[in-house]
Design a protein around this motif. Structure first.
Motif, PDB file in Angstrom:
ATOM      1  N   TRP A 259     -12.692   6.366   1.078  1.00 29.94           N
ATOM      2  CA  TRP A 259     -12.933   5.031   0.529  1.00 29.94           C
ATOM      3  C   TRP A 259     -11.945   4.700  -0.592  1.00 29.94           C
ATOM      4  O   TRP A 259     -11.478   3.574  -0.688  1.00 29.94           O
ATOM      5  CB  TRP A 259     -14.382   4.897   0.035  1.00 29.94           C
ATOM      6  N   ALA A 260     -11.618   5.681  -1.428  1.00 33.12           N
ATOM      7  CA  ALA A 260     -10.693   5.440  -2.535  1.00 33.12           C
ATOM      8  C   ALA A 260      -9.276   5.204  -2.015  1.00 33.12           C
ATOM      9  O   ALA A 260      -8.563   4.325  -2.497  1.00 33.12           O
ATOM     10  CB  ALA A 260     -10.720   6.611  -3.505  1.00 33.12           C
ATOM     11  N   ARG A 261      -8.872   5.980  -1.008  1.00 32.79           N
ATOM     12  CA  ARG A 261      -7.541   5.789  -0.433  1.00 32.79           C
ATOM     13  C   ARG A 261      -7.440   4.439   0.274  1.00 32.79           C
ATOM     14  O   ARG A 261      -6.407   3.778   0.224  1.00 32.79           O
ATOM     15  CB  ARG A 261      -7.197   6.926   0.527  1.00 32.79           C
ATOM     16  N   ILE A 262      -8.528   4.005   0.882  1.00 30.43           N
ATOM     17  CA  ILE A 262      -8.536   2.676   1.523  1.00 30.43           C
ATOM     18  C   ILE A 262      -8.369   1.588   0.470  1.00 30.43           C
ATOM     19  O   ILE A 262      -7.584   0.650   0.640  1.00 30.43           O
ATOM     20  CB  ILE A 262      -9.824   2.470   2.350  1.00 30.43           C
ATOM     21  N   LEU A 263      -9.098   1.705  -0.636  1.00 30.70           N
ATOM     22  CA  LEU A 263      -9.009   0.681  -1.694  1.00 30.70           C
ATOM     23  C   LEU A 263      -7.636   0.673  -2.360  1.00 30.70           C
ATOM     24  O   LEU A 263      -7.108  -0.397  -2.669  1.00 30.70           O
ATOM     25  CB  LEU A 263     -10.124   0.879  -2.716  1.00 30.70           C
ATOM     26  N   VAL A 264      -7.039   1.841  -2.563  1.00 34.82           N
ATOM     27  CA  VAL A 264      -5.677   1.886  -3.108  1.00 34.82           C
ATOM     28  C   VAL A 264      -4.729   1.174  -2.142  1.00 34.82           C
ATOM     29  O   VAL A 264      -3.847   0.410  -2.563  1.00 34.82           O
ATOM     30  CB  VAL A 264      -5.217   3.338  -3.355  1.00 34.82           C
ATOM     31  N   THR A 265      -4.911   1.393  -0.868  1.00 31.63           N
ATOM     32  CA  THR A 265      -4.057   0.768   0.141  1.00 31.63           C
ATOM     33  C   THR A 265      -4.236  -0.747   0.148  1.00 31.63           C
ATOM     34  O   THR A 265      -3.256  -1.501   0.152  1.00 31.63           O
ATOM     35  CB  THR A 265      -4.351   1.344   1.536  1.00 31.63           C
ATOM     36  N   VAL A 266      -5.469  -1.203   0.135  1.00 32.45           N
ATOM     37  CA  VAL A 266      -5.742  -2.648   0.167  1.00 32.45           C
ATOM     38  C   VAL A 266      -5.144  -3.332  -1.068  1.00 32.45           C
ATOM     39  O   VAL A 266      -4.418  -4.323  -0.949  1.00 32.45           O
ATOM     40  CB  VAL A 266      -7.263  -2.920   0.265  1.00 32.45           C
ATOM     41  N   PHE A 267      -5.436  -2.791  -2.250  1.00 34.86           N
ATOM     42  CA  PHE A 267      -4.908  -3.414  -3.468  1.00 34.86           C
ATOM     43  C   PHE A 267      -3.397  -3.224  -3.571  1.00 34.86           C
ATOM     44  O   PHE A 267      -2.701  -4.068  -4.140  1.00 34.86           O
ATOM     45  CB  PHE A 267      -5.634  -2.894  -4.705  1.00 34.86           C
ATOM     46  N   GLY A 268      -2.886  -2.155  -3.011  1.00 29.45           N
ATOM     47  CA  GLY A 268      -1.442  -1.952  -2.972  1.00 29.45           C
ATOM     48  C   GLY A 268      -0.746  -2.992  -2.117  1.00 29.45           C
ATOM     49  O   GLY A 268       0.293  -3.536  -2.498  1.00 29.45           O
ATOM     50  N   VAL A 269      -1.325  -3.296  -0.963  1.00 28.38           N
ATOM     51  CA  VAL A 269      -0.744  -4.321  -0.084  1.00 28.38           C
ATOM     52  C   VAL A 269      -0.786  -5.690  -0.763  1.00 28.38           C
ATOM     53  O   VAL A 269       0.176  -6.464  -0.685  1.00 28.38           O
ATOM     54  CB  VAL A 269      -1.467  -4.344   1.283  1.00 28.38           C
ATOM     55  N   ILE A 270      -1.861  -5.977  -1.460  1.00 30.91           N
ATOM     56  CA  ILE A 270      -1.957  -7.246  -2.186  1.00 30.91           C
ATOM     57  C   ILE A 270      -0.900  -7.293  -3.299  1.00 30.91           C
ATOM     58  O   ILE A 270      -0.231  -8.316  -3.493  1.00 30.91           O
ATOM     59  CB  ILE A 270      -3.378  -7.463  -2.752  1.00 30.91           C
TER      60      ILE A 270
END
Length: 178
Positions: A115-126
């Motif tokens: 879940w943390a890696r997914i959130l880093v990825t999502v906010f990273g893409v933004i």
């Protein structure tokens, strides 16, 4: 501690997690630096941008037109400057929010939880999307430099967070805790 738990090997964190965290922190620092550049520059920064011939050409302006606007009314020209600064300031505020979110979830992702890696990825893409806007739009050279640093470090961070060693580490940690 039961005998079976004592016999389990210690789960070692792969170096890719520390590398991903460092890349994430570089992205955070560059995002904050880009925002500080906007806030420190203020409307004076916008004035200097408008004096650049390349920026004027991109906006369809000229020195004559800008001088006429100044002569017609300083208040009108100041409103234009304030509006342009407001746009840059809003982007900077959004960059700061993204930097904080990347920092929080980057630190939480040290355990390689999915879940943390997914959130880093999502906010990273933004964050990458925002900085692509900054880099391709009208901005100072330092804003563009920090924007490019955010883009590059975030891409590196996202790739590092998703390396197979991190997934194996997360699974091993989960198995060791059960």
């Amino acid at each position: 501690m039961t005998t079976s738990q004592a016999m389990l090997p210690t789960v070692r964190q792969p170096g890719t997690i520390m590398a991903a965290l460092i890349a994430t922190l570089v992205s955070v620092a560059a995002g904050v630096a880009a925002a500080i550049t906007v806030y420190a520059g203020g409307t004076d920064m916008v004035k200097s941008l408008l004096s650049d011939p390349d920026v004027q050409a991109r906006l369809g302006l000229s020195d004559d037109l800008l001088n006429a606007a100044k002569e017609l009314g300083g208040d009108l020209f100041q409103q234009v400057l304030d509006q342009a600064y407001g746009t840059l300031s809003a982007r900077a505020a959004f960059a700061l929010v993204l930097a904080v979110l990347l920092l929080v979830f980057g630190v939480l992702a040290r355990g390689a939880a999915l879940w943390a890696r997914i959130l880093v990825t999502v906010f990273g893409v933004i964050a990458i999307s925002l900085q692509l806007l900054v880099v391709t739009d009208i901005a100072t050279s330092s804003m563009k430099l920090f924007g490019l640093l955010v883009i590059l470090s975030t891409v590196v961070a996202v790739v590092l967070w998703w390396l197979p060693a991190n997934g194996r580490y997360a699974k091993a940690r989960k198995a060791a805790q059960n």
